[in-house]
Write a protein that holds these residues in place. Sequence first.
Motif, PDB file in Angstrom:
ATOM      1  N   GLY A 116       6.799  31.797 -41.594  1.00  0.00           N
ATOM      2  CA  GLY A 116       5.441  31.740 -41.080  1.00  0.00           C
ATOM      3  C   GLY A 116       4.409  31.467 -42.145  1.00  0.00           C
ATOM      4  O   GLY A 116       4.692  30.843 -43.166  1.00  0.00           O
ATOM      5  N   PHE A 117       3.219  31.961 -41.907  1.00  0.00           N
ATOM      6  CA  PHE A 117       2.067  31.721 -42.774  1.00  0.00           C
ATOM      7  C   PHE A 117       1.104  32.888 -42.580  1.00  0.00           C
ATOM      8  O   PHE A 117       1.277  33.712 -41.666  1.00  0.00           O
ATOM      9  N   SER A 118       0.083  32.959 -43.422  1.00  0.00           N
ATOM     10  CA  SER A 118      -0.919  34.011 -43.311  1.00  0.00           C
ATOM     11  C   SER A 118      -2.010  33.572 -42.345  1.00  0.00           C
ATOM     12  O   SER A 118      -2.783  32.653 -42.645  1.00  0.00           O
ATOM     13  N   ASN A 119      -2.089  34.227 -41.197  1.00  0.00           N
ATOM     14  CA  ASN A 119      -3.138  33.914 -40.236  1.00  0.00           C
ATOM     15  C   ASN A 119      -4.516  34.216 -40.813  1.00  0.00           C
ATOM     16  O   ASN A 119      -5.485  33.499 -40.552  1.00  0.00           O
ATOM     17  N   ALA A 120      -4.599  35.289 -41.595  1.00  0.00           N
ATOM     18  CA  ALA A 120      -5.878  35.650 -42.210  1.00  0.00           C
ATOM     19  C   ALA A 120      -6.322  34.578 -43.200  1.00  0.00           C
ATOM     20  O   ALA A 120      -7.494  34.163 -43.215  1.00  0.00           O
ATOM     21  N   GLU A 121      -5.414  34.117 -44.042  1.00  0.00           N
ATOM     22  CA  GLU A 121      -5.745  33.101 -45.027  1.00  0.00           C
ATOM     23  C   GLU A 121      -6.144  31.791 -44.356  1.00  0.00           C
ATOM     24  O   GLU A 121      -7.046  31.084 -44.831  1.00  0.00           O
ATOM     25  N   LEU A 136     -12.047  18.969 -31.243  1.00  0.00           N
ATOM     26  CA  LEU A 136     -12.234  20.300 -31.807  1.00  0.00           C
ATOM     27  C   LEU A 136     -11.753  20.401 -33.252  1.00  0.00           C
ATOM     28  O   LEU A 136     -10.637  19.977 -33.583  1.00  0.00           O
ATOM     29  N   SER A 137     -12.581  20.970 -34.098  1.00  0.00           N
ATOM     30  CA  SER A 137     -12.112  21.383 -35.420  1.00  0.00           C
ATOM     31  C   SER A 137     -11.135  22.525 -35.234  1.00  0.00           C
ATOM     32  O   SER A 137     -11.295  23.360 -34.336  1.00  0.00           O
ATOM     33  N   THR A 138     -10.116  22.594 -36.089  1.00  0.00           N
ATOM     34  CA  THR A 138      -9.055  23.572 -35.849  1.00  0.00           C
ATOM     35  C   THR A 138      -8.248  23.810 -37.120  1.00  0.00           C
ATOM     36  O   THR A 138      -8.455  23.141 -38.143  1.00  0.00           O
ATOM     37  N   VAL A 139      -7.343  24.764 -37.040  1.00  0.00           N
ATOM     38  CA  VAL A 139      -6.300  24.952 -38.049  1.00  0.00           C
ATOM     39  C   VAL A 139      -4.999  24.483 -37.413  1.00  0.00           C
ATOM     40  O   VAL A 139      -4.503  25.097 -36.464  1.00  0.00           O
ATOM     41  N   ALA A 140      -4.471  23.372 -37.883  1.00  0.00           N
ATOM     42  CA  ALA A 140      -3.253  22.796 -37.314  1.00  0.00           C
ATOM     43  C   ALA A 140      -2.029  23.449 -37.936  1.00  0.00           C
ATOM     44  O   ALA A 140      -1.958  23.616 -39.157  1.00  0.00           O
ATOM     45  N   VAL A 141      -1.084  23.812 -37.078  1.00  0.00           N
ATOM     46  CA  VAL A 141       0.143  24.491 -37.508  1.00  0.00           C
ATOM     47  C   VAL A 141       1.342  23.701 -36.993  1.00  0.00           C
ATOM     48  O   VAL A 141       1.332  23.203 -35.862  1.00  0.00           O
ATOM     49  N   ASP A 142       2.374  23.591 -37.818  1.00  0.00           N
ATOM     50  CA  ASP A 142       3.608  22.899 -37.417  1.00  0.00           C
ATOM     51  C   ASP A 142       4.458  23.861 -36.585  1.00  0.00           C
ATOM     52  O   ASP A 142       5.357  24.525 -37.103  1.00  0.00           O
ATOM     53  N   CYS A 143       4.158  23.938 -35.293  1.00  0.00           N
ATOM     54  CA  CYS A 143       4.824  24.903 -34.404  1.00  0.00           C
ATOM     55  C   CYS A 143       6.313  24.597 -34.269  1.00  0.00           C
ATOM     56  O   CYS A 143       7.151  25.505 -34.331  1.00  0.00           O
ATOM     57  N   ALA A 198      12.725  25.835 -38.728  1.00  0.00           N
ATOM     58  CA  ALA A 198      13.012  26.593 -39.956  1.00  0.00           C
ATOM     59  C   ALA A 198      13.633  27.947 -39.634  1.00  0.00           C
ATOM     60  O   ALA A 198      14.545  28.404 -40.331  1.00  0.00           O
ATOM     61  N   ALA A 199      13.147  28.586 -38.571  1.00  0.00           N
ATOM     62  CA  ALA A 199      13.711  29.879 -38.173  1.00  0.00           C
ATOM     63  C   ALA A 199      15.161  29.723 -37.739  1.00  0.00           C
ATOM     64  O   ALA A 199      16.028  30.536 -38.080  1.00  0.00           O
ATOM     65  N   GLY A 200      15.458  28.645 -36.991  1.00  0.00           N
ATOM     66  CA  GLY A 200      16.827  28.408 -36.552  1.00  0.00           C
ATOM     67  C   GLY A 200      17.757  28.116 -37.711  1.00  0.00           C
ATOM     68  O   GLY A 200      18.887  28.619 -37.766  1.00  0.00           O
ATOM     69  N   LEU A 204      23.151  37.552 -46.214  1.00  0.00           N
ATOM     70  CA  LEU A 204      22.130  36.779 -46.907  1.00  0.00           C
ATOM     71  C   LEU A 204      20.976  37.691 -47.313  1.00  0.00           C
ATOM     72  O   LEU A 204      20.477  38.473 -46.502  1.00  0.00           O
ATOM     73  N   ALA A 205      20.551  37.609 -48.557  1.00  0.00           N
ATOM     74  CA  ALA A 205      19.410  38.402 -49.020  1.00  0.00           C
ATOM     75  C   ALA A 205      18.165  37.992 -48.247  1.00  0.00           C
ATOM     76  O   ALA A 205      18.012  36.818 -47.874  1.00  0.00           O
ATOM     77  N   PRO A 206      17.261  38.935 -47.955  1.00  0.00           N
ATOM     78  CA  PRO A 206      16.045  38.611 -47.194  1.00  0.00           C
ATOM     79  C   PRO A 206      15.301  37.421 -47.790  1.00  0.00           C
ATOM     80  O   PRO A 206      15.097  37.347 -49.002  1.00  0.00           O
ATOM     81  N   GLN A 207      14.912  36.492 -46.928  1.00  0.00           N
ATOM     82  CA  GLN A 207      14.217  35.290 -47.367  1.00  0.00           C
ATOM     83  C   GLN A 207      12.929  35.098 -46.586  1.00  0.00           C
ATOM     84  O   GLN A 207      12.824  35.513 -45.422  1.00  0.00           O
ATOM     85  N   THR A 208      11.950  34.478 -47.224  1.00  0.00           N
ATOM     86  CA  THR A 208      10.689  34.125 -46.588  1.00  0.00           C
ATOM     87  C   THR A 208      10.479  32.623 -46.715  1.00  0.00           C
ATOM     88  O   THR A 208      10.553  32.070 -47.817  1.00  0.00           O
ATOM     89  N   VAL A 209      10.244  31.972 -45.584  1.00  0.00           N
ATOM     90  CA  VAL A 209       9.984  30.531 -45.564  1.00  0.00           C
ATOM     91  C   VAL A 209       8.519  30.329 -45.193  1.00  0.00           C
ATOM     92  O   VAL A 209       8.082  30.717 -44.106  1.00  0.00           O
ATOM     93  N   LEU A 210       7.744  29.732 -46.100  1.00  0.00           N
ATOM     94  CA  LEU A 210       6.328  29.479 -45.857  1.00  0.00           C
ATOM     95  C   LEU A 210       6.156  28.171 -45.094  1.00  0.00           C
ATOM     96  O   LEU A 210       6.716  27.137 -45.480  1.00  0.00           O
ATOM     97  N   ILE A 211       5.384  28.221 -44.025  1.00  0.00           N
ATOM     98  CA  ILE A 211       5.082  27.037 -43.227  1.00  0.00           C
ATOM     99  C   ILE A 211       3.638  26.627 -43.532  1.00  0.00           C
ATOM    100  O   ILE A 211       2.718  27.440 -43.379  1.00  0.00           O
ATOM    101  N   PRO A 212       3.404  25.402 -43.963  1.00  0.00           N
ATOM    102  CA  PRO A 212       2.035  24.993 -44.305  1.00  0.00           C
ATOM    103  C   PRO A 212       1.154  24.862 -43.061  1.00  0.00           C
ATOM    104  O   PRO A 212       1.632  24.588 -41.966  1.00  0.00           O
TER     105      PRO A 212
END
Length: 336
Positions: A158-163, A288-295, A301-303, A319-327
Amino acid sequence: MADIAARVGVSKMTVSRALNREGSSSRSTSEALRQRILQACQEMGYVIDQTARTFSSKRSGFVAALVPALNNSNFSDTAHGLTAALEASGLQVLLGYTDYDAATEERLLRAMLSRRPEGVIVTGGTHTAAARRLLQAAGVPVVETWDLPLQPVEHCVGFSNAEAVAQLVHQLHAQGYRRLAFLGGVPESDARGADRRRGFEQAMAALGLDASRQLSVGQAPVSMAHGAQGVVQLLQRWPDTDALVCVSDHPAFGALAECQRRGIAVPQQLAIAGFGGFEVGTSCHPRLSTVAVDCTGIGRAAGELLLRAIAAAREGTPLAPQTVLIPFQVELRGSS
């Protein structure tokens, strides 16, 4: 299986080997015979008992996935990306719909885990205490999506919704907007929406601006109608607001439509921005101006991460815990 064997004129074991592609090379069925057996299964409506197969193989052949909404194109795109990633593996997706409700998520997790999925994918990183315990004790890989929780259960994509909203606010500020407001749902009803609100507050504070112009227009999911209602409230409380940041594109579209009904020029009198990059935001006028996300990318990536984790678990080397950042991408369009 006995009926299929009798119809084809073979033993039940031969039928079993044909359906499971098992047996040594000397005892396996020929492809021609296997096709006759499969044809008989189709004609007689025979379906393999997956429960029995799970007992013998320890593999259920499916993964459980929970999404907040089925009529939200962002989450349907995520589900599409997930199924595309799993397609070649033969794993199927059992999809659950939480309606943004933590108690419903907990109930669905109990039901799905009782069927022994080979992996679990959930939306967001906020769960009830009981749901978190269920995920930690599931004994299968777990992937949290659409978020970057501070304490992930295991893997996350995922990504940071706040950021993301903070960056949107900073770009609106660079365009000259100073009296910004935020429109969202009741914070307790949507953890990701609450994160976006927090990002708005943090960015406003960093810019030395007033962050008190905030509207809570209903329970998640915040709709187009909520957006229209929010504009009415905004005009009553803070008529000098020059930009409105909405928790998603749906209420932003509703706000835009209400402005057009009232003769309020967008963006000349009020700029409007949403979140999510929904199709409706590119089809309206102004766009509309927006924040576009690669849904779709989140689901894919999750699959892929889940497949790696399942393969590692089968080999006895988790598998050791992993984090995948989505731009994500802030897109300022005609509405601002």
